[in-house]
Write a protein that holds these residues in place. Sequence first.
Motif, PDB file in Angstrom:
ATOM      1  N   ALA A 269     -14.639  12.495  15.073  1.00  0.00           N
ATOM      2  CA  ALA A 269     -13.522  12.600  14.125  1.00  0.00           C
ATOM      3  C   ALA A 269     -12.817  11.265  13.919  1.00  0.00           C
ATOM      4  CB  ALA A 269     -12.511  13.639  14.614  1.00  0.00           C
ATOM      5  N   ALA A 270     -13.031  10.311  14.831  1.00  0.00           N
ATOM      6  CA  ALA A 270     -12.370   9.007  14.707  1.00  0.00           C
ATOM      7  C   ALA A 270     -12.864   8.277  13.461  1.00  0.00           C
ATOM      8  CB  ALA A 270     -12.627   8.176  15.951  1.00  0.00           C
ATOM      9  N   GLU A 271     -11.943   7.544  12.833  1.00  0.00           N
ATOM     10  CA  GLU A 271     -12.285   6.874  11.581  1.00  0.00           C
ATOM     11  C   GLU A 271     -11.345   5.700  11.338  1.00  0.00           C
ATOM     12  OE1 GLU A 271     -13.137   9.234   7.816  1.00  0.00           O
ATOM     13  OE2 GLU A 271     -11.200   8.346   7.299  1.00  0.00           O
ATOM     14  N   VAL A 272     -11.892   4.631  10.759  1.00  0.00           N
ATOM     15  CA  VAL A 272     -11.087   3.503  10.292  1.00  0.00           C
ATOM     16  C   VAL A 272     -11.407   3.301   8.814  1.00  0.00           C
ATOM     17  CG1 VAL A 272     -10.573   1.050  10.517  1.00  0.00           C
ATOM     18  CG2 VAL A 272     -11.111   2.400  12.562  1.00  0.00           C
ATOM     19  N   ARG A 273     -10.347   3.292   7.982  1.00  0.00           N
ATOM     20  CA  ARG A 273     -10.550   3.169   6.550  1.00  0.00           C
ATOM     21  C   ARG A 273      -9.775   1.975   6.004  1.00  0.00           C
ATOM     22  NH1 ARG A 273      -8.050   7.574   4.060  1.00  0.00           N
ATOM     23  NH2 ARG A 273      -6.801   6.493   2.487  1.00  0.00           N
ATOM     24  N   LEU A 274     -10.397   1.266   5.095  1.00  0.00           N
ATOM     25  CA  LEU A 274      -9.800   0.113   4.427  1.00  0.00           C
ATOM     26  C   LEU A 274      -9.705   0.414   2.935  1.00  0.00           C
ATOM     27  CD1 LEU A 274      -9.130  -2.920   3.759  1.00  0.00           C
ATOM     28  CD2 LEU A 274     -11.580  -3.360   3.934  1.00  0.00           C
ATOM     29  N   ASP A 275      -8.482   0.333   2.374  1.00  0.00           N
ATOM     30  CA  ASP A 275      -8.257   0.490   0.936  1.00  0.00           C
ATOM     31  C   ASP A 275      -7.589  -0.766   0.402  1.00  0.00           C
ATOM     32  OD1 ASP A 275      -9.188   3.027   1.236  1.00  0.00           O
ATOM     33  OD2 ASP A 275      -7.323   4.054   0.719  1.00  0.00           O
ATOM     34  N   TYR A 276      -7.959  -1.169  -0.798  1.00  0.00           N
ATOM     35  CA  TYR A 276      -7.233  -2.246  -1.469  1.00  0.00           C
ATOM     36  C   TYR A 276      -7.509  -2.184  -2.963  1.00  0.00           C
ATOM     37  CZ  TYR A 276     -11.565  -4.915  -2.008  1.00  0.00           C
ATOM     38  OH  TYR A 276     -12.828  -5.314  -2.362  1.00  0.00           O
ATOM     39  N   SER A 277      -6.607  -2.759  -3.739  1.00  0.00           N
ATOM     40  CA  SER A 277      -6.774  -2.851  -5.187  1.00  0.00           C
ATOM     41  C   SER A 277      -6.924  -4.314  -5.565  1.00  0.00           C
ATOM     42  CB  SER A 277      -5.564  -2.250  -5.918  1.00  0.00           C
ATOM     43  OG  SER A 277      -5.456  -0.871  -5.666  1.00  0.00           O
ATOM     44  N   PRO A 278      -7.974  -4.688  -6.305  1.00  0.00           N
ATOM     45  CA  PRO A 278      -8.134  -6.069  -6.741  1.00  0.00           C
ATOM     46  C   PRO A 278      -6.955  -6.520  -7.594  1.00  0.00           C
ATOM     47  CG  PRO A 278     -10.175  -4.843  -7.052  1.00  0.00           C
ATOM     48  CD  PRO A 278      -9.125  -3.843  -6.701  1.00  0.00           C
ATOM     49  N   LEU A 279      -6.594  -7.796  -7.459  1.00  0.00           N
ATOM     50  CA  LEU A 279      -5.483  -8.398  -8.209  1.00  0.00           C
ATOM     51  C   LEU A 279      -6.022  -9.500  -9.112  1.00  0.00           C
ATOM     52  CD1 LEU A 279      -2.892  -8.737  -5.293  1.00  0.00           C
ATOM     53  CD2 LEU A 279      -3.058  -6.886  -6.954  1.00  0.00           C
ATOM     54  N   TYR A 280      -5.442  -9.610 -10.310  1.00  0.00           N
ATOM     55  CA  TYR A 280      -5.923 -10.578 -11.300  1.00  0.00           C
ATOM     56  C   TYR A 280      -4.765 -11.425 -11.820  1.00  0.00           C
ATOM     57  CZ  TYR A 280     -10.071  -7.603 -11.282  1.00  0.00           C
ATOM     58  OH  TYR A 280     -11.174  -6.904 -10.912  1.00  0.00           O
ATOM     59  N   GLU A 281      -5.086 -12.682 -12.135  1.00  0.00           N
ATOM     60  CA  GLU A 281      -4.087 -13.569 -12.717  1.00  0.00           C
ATOM     61  C   GLU A 281      -4.055 -13.472 -14.238  1.00  0.00           C
ATOM     62  OE1 GLU A 281      -2.862 -17.288 -10.238  1.00  0.00           O
ATOM     63  OE2 GLU A 281      -4.933 -17.548 -10.902  1.00  0.00           O
ATOM     64  N   VAL A 282      -5.184 -13.168 -14.851  1.00  0.00           N
ATOM     65  CA  VAL A 282      -5.314 -13.287 -16.297  1.00  0.00           C
ATOM     66  C   VAL A 282      -5.882 -12.014 -16.892  1.00  0.00           C
ATOM     67  CG1 VAL A 282      -6.414 -14.584 -18.164  1.00  0.00           C
ATOM     68  CG2 VAL A 282      -5.713 -15.771 -16.081  1.00  0.00           C
ATOM     69  N   VAL A 283      -5.348 -11.595 -18.046  1.00  0.00           N
ATOM     70  CA  VAL A 283      -6.018 -10.594 -18.885  1.00  0.00           C
ATOM     71  C   VAL A 283      -6.343 -11.254 -20.214  1.00  0.00           C
ATOM     72  CG1 VAL A 283      -4.841  -8.651 -17.791  1.00  0.00           C
ATOM     73  CG2 VAL A 283      -3.856  -9.696 -19.830  1.00  0.00           C
ATOM     74  N   HIS A 284      -7.361 -10.772 -20.869  1.00  0.00           N
ATOM     75  CA  HIS A 284      -7.788 -11.382 -22.139  1.00  0.00           C
ATOM     76  C   HIS A 284      -8.486 -10.341 -22.996  1.00  0.00           C
ATOM     77  CE1 HIS A 284     -11.960 -11.472 -20.650  1.00  0.00           C
ATOM     78  NE2 HIS A 284     -11.432 -11.801 -19.495  1.00  0.00           N
TER      79      HIS A 284
END
Length: 284
Positions: A269-284
Amino acid sequence: MVNVNYSLVGANGDTITFDYSNFILNPDFMGFGIPPAQVRIEPSAGDGGVFRHSKRGVRDIDMQVTIVGTDNAAVQTKLRQMSRVLQDTTGPTTLRATYTTGEVLFLKVHYVGGAESRWGSDGGNVWNRWVLSFQAPQPYWQSNVTEEFVVTTGNSGRGLLPQLTKLQLTSSQVFGVINVDNVGDVPAYPVWYVRGPISDVEISFGTQSFSFTESIADGETITVNTATGTVTDDLGTNRYSILGIAPKLFRVEPGVSSISVNGVAATPAAEVRLDYSPLYEVVH
């Protein structure tokens, strides 16, 4: 411009999409590129100076919008709708960029001025033009997609082996090493979820690492938020004290990073989870 559509989402839940018929966004907007930098350079004993550090500052945005209607009353109704979207008494306004590929990036902004009415008429329609100015305290555009890795005991019964579980993931390797491919422009701030029963947890990236000095009980989850620097349990109680000496809550760098996850799992049942959202400097 042809590959992305913009919209404003108010804290009240209302959305205004720039559809180029009711709400028109002039393409000469400003502030969608690289945000300004704050650079610290100190005088040196010799010529020039000594660079200390730099960071991105607050992002300033100017958007010229035109609101169109059949008469003054119709335009005024739309202006009031826009005004309510810009109110930030209960939270920031969200500027959203939706690509034709389905990718969505968003930025939390606060209105700071520019909604001075300029009226006109053309082709039987009435219009009003505002130049909306915003400031974004956090200058990076954030993806609405959460990247996720889950590490479990697998079938070996010994230690922790990473297993790819889905959601915009790249490849992973066994023996506690995860290859994370951050497709963003800048380092991302991961959130770690460590679920017991597990002990001797250590998570590291190069010379940076953090560990737990206490075991995590069966059914308990400890959350480590690297953006806020907080460590909490399921009830939201501060558990920062269980971290080892001089913890380094590292970020996920752009490109591929090899992160080591180690621990002794008492049950599957043990678990390690990593979540993240990518970040951007520019939209075009």
